[in-house]
Design a protein around this motif. Structure first.
Motif, PDB file in Angstrom:
ATOM      1  N   ARG A 137      22.973  10.975  42.716  1.00 23.72           N
ATOM      2  CA  ARG A 137      23.820   9.360  43.166  1.00 23.72           C
ATOM      3  C   ARG A 137      22.656   8.451  42.573  1.00 23.72           C
ATOM      4  N   ASP A 140      22.509   7.274  39.685  1.00 22.00           N
ATOM      5  CA  ASP A 140      22.994   6.188  39.942  1.00 22.00           C
ATOM      6  C   ASP A 140      22.495   5.106  40.107  1.00 22.00           C
ATOM      7  N   ARG A 163      28.575  -0.283  37.478  1.00 15.69           N
ATOM      8  CA  ARG A 163      28.754   0.661  36.540  1.00 15.69           C
ATOM      9  C   ARG A 163      29.550   1.430  38.265  1.00 15.69           C
ATOM     10  N   PRO A 164      30.370   1.900  38.058  1.00 19.68           N
ATOM     11  CA  PRO A 164      31.504   2.422  39.279  1.00 19.68           C
ATOM     12  C   PRO A 164      30.437   3.697  39.875  1.00 19.68           C
ATOM     13  N   ILE A 165      30.242   4.167  40.752  1.00 14.24           N
ATOM     14  CA  ILE A 165      29.079   4.785  41.833  1.00 14.24           C
ATOM     15  C   ILE A 165      30.538   6.257  42.301  1.00 14.24           C
ATOM     16  N   ASP A 166      30.613   7.634  41.541  1.00 13.76           N
ATOM     17  CA  ASP A 166      31.615   8.271  42.774  1.00 13.76           C
ATOM     18  C   ASP A 166      30.471   9.038  43.388  1.00 13.76           C
ATOM     19  N   SER A 167      31.436   8.849  44.993  1.00 20.90           N
ATOM     20  CA  SER A 167      30.024   9.594  45.375  1.00 20.90           C
ATOM     21  C   SER A 167      30.848  10.891  46.147  1.00 20.90           C
ATOM     22  N   ARG A 168      32.559  10.749  45.954  1.00 17.29           N
ATOM     23  CA  ARG A 168      33.232  11.657  46.333  1.00 17.29           C
ATOM     24  C   ARG A 168      32.442  13.459  46.869  1.00 17.29           C
TER      25      ARG A 168
END
Length: 292
Positions: A137, A140, A163-168
């Motif tokens: 993360r 990213d 840029r979308p950062i996915d933290s799920r």
């Protein structure tokens, strides 16, 4: 040499009872006395982290220990009170029951320790997973920041360059890590409870062994009384023979001397008692006469 001296040879008074803060509650105890005190103080529930340890262990709080003589008297009172549950003549049965309970408690604390170990390994694995995802993360975020810098410098539309950062995945991993940590805490508490039960079971075994030995000594004392009575009567008869035309002889004079035993013999007997104490754990039916 008396019984107290023999006991000192067998188990030196070098133990103390301290709590989690390091406060010394009792000192100059033998191992048996410390084991008798400990379950009573644990059962009271007023002392956090109460434990027994050797007196040469470093203390971390003011020494408030009971004076040695008073501590020994209190320990003996505690031992006698703890032994009241053992019916006279049922010492061997009590020892057999205590050994069986000790075995179960040992197995329980071993299982609890193994489960805690595996739980900690799982927690470490899940922490590693969190660390890996956290690093990804952060990469990213740094990559997004670099893109944003380039966009700002070139005049490109900022929102299209983000840029979308996915933290799920990281959030899920943190949840699993926290659950594992909570499991470790719960299992640690169970392990501590099992350890307390194991210490109580160990104290029960030691008390039962002491009861077996005290019963044996009571029999020896009665035997000594009979021997002394017989000796006194026989000695008086031999002594009085000189008044009936029987001259005293050196052999008779030597025989009339009070019997004595050496310090070496006492030391040897103390070692025999020590071996007997150890062997009773494996064979609760063993008699002292069977020990070399």
């Amino acid at each position: 040499m008396g019984d107290s001296q023999i006991s000192a040879l067998m188990s030196p008074a070098v133990w103390r009872i301290v709590d989690a803060a390091g406060t010394v509650h009792h000192s100059h105890l033998t191992a048996a006395q410390a084991d008798a005190f400990l379950p009573l103080m644990l059962a009271a529930g007023h002392f956090a982290g109460i434990r027994s340890e050797r007196m040469d262990a470093p203390a971390i709080a003011e020494n408030t220990a009971t004076p040695p003589i008073a501590a020994a008297m209190m320990a003996e009172a505690a031992i006698s009170k703890a032994m009241m549950d053992i019916e006279p003549g049922a010492e061997r049965s009590a020892l057999i029951d205590a050994l069986a309970a000790h075995k179960r408690a040992s197995e329980c604390v071993d299982r609890a320790a193994d489960v805690v170990r595996r739980a900690k390994e799982m927690h470490e694995a899940r922490q590693h997973e969190v660390d890996v995802l956290t690093a990804a993360r952060e990469n990213d975020i740094r990559a997004g920041a670099a893109n944003l810098v380039d966009a700002l410098k070139s005049g490109t539309a900022v929102f299209r360059s983000d840029r979308p950062i996915d933290s799920r995945a990281l959030l899920d991993a943190e949840t699993r890590r926290d659950a594992a940590r909570e499991a470790v805490d719960m299992l640690d508490a169970e392990h501590q409870a099992a350890d307390v039960a194991h210490k109580k079971a160990e104290s029960a075994v030691r008390l039962a062994i002491m009861a077996v030995k005290r019963y044996a000594v009571r029999g020896m004392v009665e035997r000594l009384k009979d021997i002394k009575r017989e000796y006194s009567a026989l000695a008086a008869t031999v002594e009085a023979a000189k008044y009936s035309d029987v001259p005293a002889t050196p052999e008779a004079s030597a025989a009339l001397q009070s019997p004595a035993y050496s310090g070496e013999a006492t030391t040897s007997a103390a070692g025999r008692w020590r071996r007997y104490t150890e062997l009773l754990r494996d064979n609760p039916a063993l008699e002292l006469e069977d020990v070399e």
